[in-house]
Design an enzyme around this catalytic site. Structure first.
Site, PDB file in Angstrom:
ATOM      1  CB  SER A 148      -0.847  -0.013   1.281  1.00  0.00           C
ATOM      2  OG  SER A 148      -1.482   1.229   1.482  1.00  0.00           O
ATOM      3  CE1 TYR A 161      -3.970  -2.197   5.415  1.00  0.00           C
ATOM      4  CE2 TYR A 161      -3.152  -0.012   4.880  1.00  0.00           C
ATOM      5  CZ  TYR A 161      -3.689  -1.217   4.484  1.00  0.00           C
ATOM      6  OH  TYR A 161      -3.949  -1.451   3.148  1.00  0.00           O
TER       7      TYR A 161
HETATM    8  N1  LIG Z   1      -8.720  -0.592  -1.138  1.00  0.00           N
HETATM    9  C1  LIG Z   1      -7.756   0.212  -0.789  1.00  0.00           C
HETATM   10  O1  LIG Z   1      -7.964   1.416  -0.615  1.00  0.00           O
HETATM   11  C2  LIG Z   1      -6.359  -0.340  -0.623  1.00  0.00           C
HETATM   12  C3  LIG Z   1      -5.284   0.572  -0.680  1.00  0.00           C
HETATM   13  C4  LIG Z   1      -4.000   0.074  -0.529  1.00  0.00           C
HETATM   14  C5  LIG Z   1      -3.779  -1.271  -0.348  1.00  0.00           C
HETATM   15  N2  LIG Z   1      -4.832  -2.135  -0.292  1.00  0.00           N
HETATM   16  C6  LIG Z   1      -4.539  -3.558  -0.093  1.00  0.00           C
HETATM   17  O2  LIG Z   1      -5.131  -4.304  -1.127  1.00  0.00           O
HETATM   18  C7  LIG Z   1      -5.302  -5.653  -0.702  1.00  0.00           C
HETATM   19  C8  LIG Z   1      -6.683  -6.123  -1.098  1.00  0.00           C
HETATM   20  O3  LIG Z   1      -7.638  -5.414  -0.317  1.00  0.00           O
HETATM   21  P1  LIG Z   1      -8.984  -4.836  -0.925  1.00  0.00           P
HETATM   22  O4  LIG Z   1      -8.893  -3.378  -0.864  1.00  0.00           O
HETATM   23  O5  LIG Z   1      -9.301  -5.509  -2.208  1.00  0.00           O
HETATM   24  O6  LIG Z   1     -10.009  -5.267   0.254  1.00  0.00           O
HETATM   25  P2  LIG Z   1     -11.199  -6.339   0.252  1.00  0.00           P
HETATM   26  O7  LIG Z   1     -11.656  -6.395   1.669  1.00  0.00           O
HETATM   27  O8  LIG Z   1     -12.187  -5.987  -0.785  1.00  0.00           O
HETATM   28  O9  LIG Z   1     -10.469  -7.691  -0.148  1.00  0.00           O
HETATM   29  C9  LIG Z   1      -9.607  -8.373   0.741  1.00  0.00           C
HETATM   30  C10 LIG Z   1      -9.801  -9.876   0.580  1.00  0.00           C
HETATM   31  O10 LIG Z   1      -8.903 -10.551   1.474  1.00  0.00           O
HETATM   32  C11 LIG Z   1      -9.613 -11.635   2.075  1.00  0.00           C
HETATM   33  N3  LIG Z   1      -9.002 -12.039   3.326  1.00  0.00           N
HETATM   34  C12 LIG Z   1      -9.079 -11.415   4.552  1.00  0.00           C
HETATM   35  N4  LIG Z   1      -8.445 -12.136   5.483  1.00  0.00           N
HETATM   36  C13 LIG Z   1      -7.934 -13.241   4.848  1.00  0.00           C
HETATM   37  C14 LIG Z   1      -7.177 -14.353   5.290  1.00  0.00           C
HETATM   38  N5  LIG Z   1      -6.804 -14.499   6.578  1.00  0.00           N
HETATM   39  N6  LIG Z   1      -6.818 -15.276   4.365  1.00  0.00           N
HETATM   40  C15 LIG Z   1      -7.202 -15.159   3.078  1.00  0.00           C
HETATM   41  N7  LIG Z   1      -7.946 -14.133   2.618  1.00  0.00           N
HETATM   42  C16 LIG Z   1      -8.303 -13.181   3.498  1.00  0.00           C
HETATM   43  C17 LIG Z   1     -11.023 -11.101   2.253  1.00  0.00           C
HETATM   44  O11 LIG Z   1     -11.974 -12.135   2.440  1.00  0.00           O
HETATM   45  C18 LIG Z   1     -11.232 -10.318   0.962  1.00  0.00           C
HETATM   46  O12 LIG Z   1     -11.775 -11.139  -0.053  1.00  0.00           O
HETATM   47  C19 LIG Z   1      -5.028  -5.643   0.807  1.00  0.00           C
HETATM   48  O13 LIG Z   1      -3.732  -6.154   1.053  1.00  0.00           O
HETATM   49  C20 LIG Z   1      -5.110  -4.177   1.166  1.00  0.00           C
HETATM   50  O14 LIG Z   1      -4.358  -3.871   2.315  1.00  0.00           O
HETATM   51  C21 LIG Z   1      -6.116  -1.694  -0.428  1.00  0.00           C
END
Ligand SMILES: NC(=O)c1ccc[n+]([C@@H]2O[C@H](COP(=O)([O-])OP(=O)(O)OC[C@H]3O[C@@H](n4cnc5c(N)ncnc54)[C@H](O)[C@@H]3O)[C@@H](O)[C@H]2O)c1
Length: 283
Positions: A148, A161
């Site tokens: 991130s 985080y």
């Molecule tokens: N959306 C944002 O603004 C953003 C910004 C920067 C980074 N990220 C990163 O992107 C990645 C994806 O997140 P997202 O935004 O798509 O969120 P999201 O919540 O839509 O997707 C995350 C997925 O991870 C799964 N998950 C959670 N715990 C788990 C576990 N123990 N084992 C396996 N799967 C698990 C969830 O069920 C979900 O399907 C993450 O690493 C997040 O930190 C997101």
């Protein structure tokens, strides 16, 4: 050690991609993007309903499997199933992640265990389970770790985080150097998005019952996180597209939101000038 030329991977069709956290958000978008490029997929998540929904969006029949990335034995078992069912892995997206908020001095042991387990150990477990076999196969491949911009910044209310995401950045950097020493045919990228509308603001839905104790000040920051996530200008599909452009270009750092680079530069300058850190987060 010779010159390590880098490892751009452009021929995706018929090759295998493994995506953790593929039941929602960026992981789902990565699955759609990989399928559109003709890849064969293994999709892992704790959320089987989410994985079924992702599968319903794809033309092919991906392998889907429940896997808690924080559990080393789950990830090893998933790797066994993927290598025996689909053969060698070419793209490994360590993407699953969760977010918790609150003041650092009010964090709970559960906040740390849950977040470190998914965001950091999830990536480490993926690397440990898949990369030795990817290297042994001798084919070209790439590991894409989702960190991130929080991996480069220090955001008030997000100490847990940020700590996990900074760790994913340095883990990825160390691995990049090590693969070069070995002249392995495996590249690495660290995907660093800023806010995008996904399920991340509702990450608590996946918190295990045994790690339920939550930072009592989290509520102060939850509304801000939700608003920032919902108003993110890029979609998960945009991030997946930029991720594939980065893979094709053999780019290590994939920063999807260029405007945030000014804040990263400020932090780097603060460090080099030994200044008190600037809070670059708008309020
Ligand atoms: N959306 C944002 O603004 C953003 C910004 C920067 C980074 N990220 C990163 O992107 C990645 C994806 O997140 P997202 O935004 O798509 O969120 P999201 O919540 O839509 O997707 C995350 C997925 O991870 C799964 N998950 C959670 N715990 C788990 C576990 N123990 N084992 C396996 N799967 C698990 C969830 O069920 C979900 O399907 C993450 O690493 C997040 O930190 C997101």
């Amino acid at each position: 050690m010779g010159e390590w030329a880098g490892r751009g991977l452009r021929d995706f069709a018929g090759r295998v991609a493994v995506i953790t956290g593929a039941g929602s958000g960026i992981g789902r978008a990565l699955a759609i993007a990989a399928a559109a490029r003709g890849m064969r997929l293994a999709l892992l998540d704790v959320d089987m309903k989410g994985l079924e929904e992702t599968r319903g969006l794809l033309a092919g029949q991906p392998l889907i499997r429940r896997c808690d990335v924080s559990k080393a034995e789950d990830v090893q078992a998933a790797a066994d199933a993927v290598f025996s069912g689909l053969g060698n892995v070419h793209l490994l997206f360590n993407n699953a992640g969760v977010a918790v908020g609150g003041y650092s001095w009010l964090t709970t042991a559960d906040d740390w265990q849950w977040s470190l387990g998914v965001n950091l150990m999830g990536v480490a477990n993926g690397i440990r389970a898949f990369v030795p076999r990817m290297i042994a196969a001798g084919d070209e491949g790439r590991v894409i770790n989702t960190a991130s911009v929080a991996g480069f910044l220090s955001v008030p209310g997000s100490s847990v985080y940020c700590a996990t995401k900074h760790a994913v950045v340095t883990l990825s950097e160390c691995m990049r150097h090590e693969l070069a020493i070995e002249d392995a045919r495996i590249g690495v990228s660290v995907l660093c998005p800023a806010f995008a509308p996904t399920g991340i603001a509702d990450a608590e839905r996946n918190r295990p019952a045994e790690l339920a104790a939550k930072n009592p000040s989290a509520g102060m920051f939850d509304a801000r996180l939700r608003k920032a996530v919902e108003s993110g200008r890029l979609t998960a599909d945009d991030i997946a597209r930029i991720a594939f452009e980065g893979i094709e270009a053999d780019r290590f750092y994939i920063l999807t939101h260029p405007k945030i680079k000014a804040a990263i530069a400020t932090r780097m300058e603060d460090i080099l000038e030994e200044r008190t850190p600037t809070d670059t987060v708008p309020r």
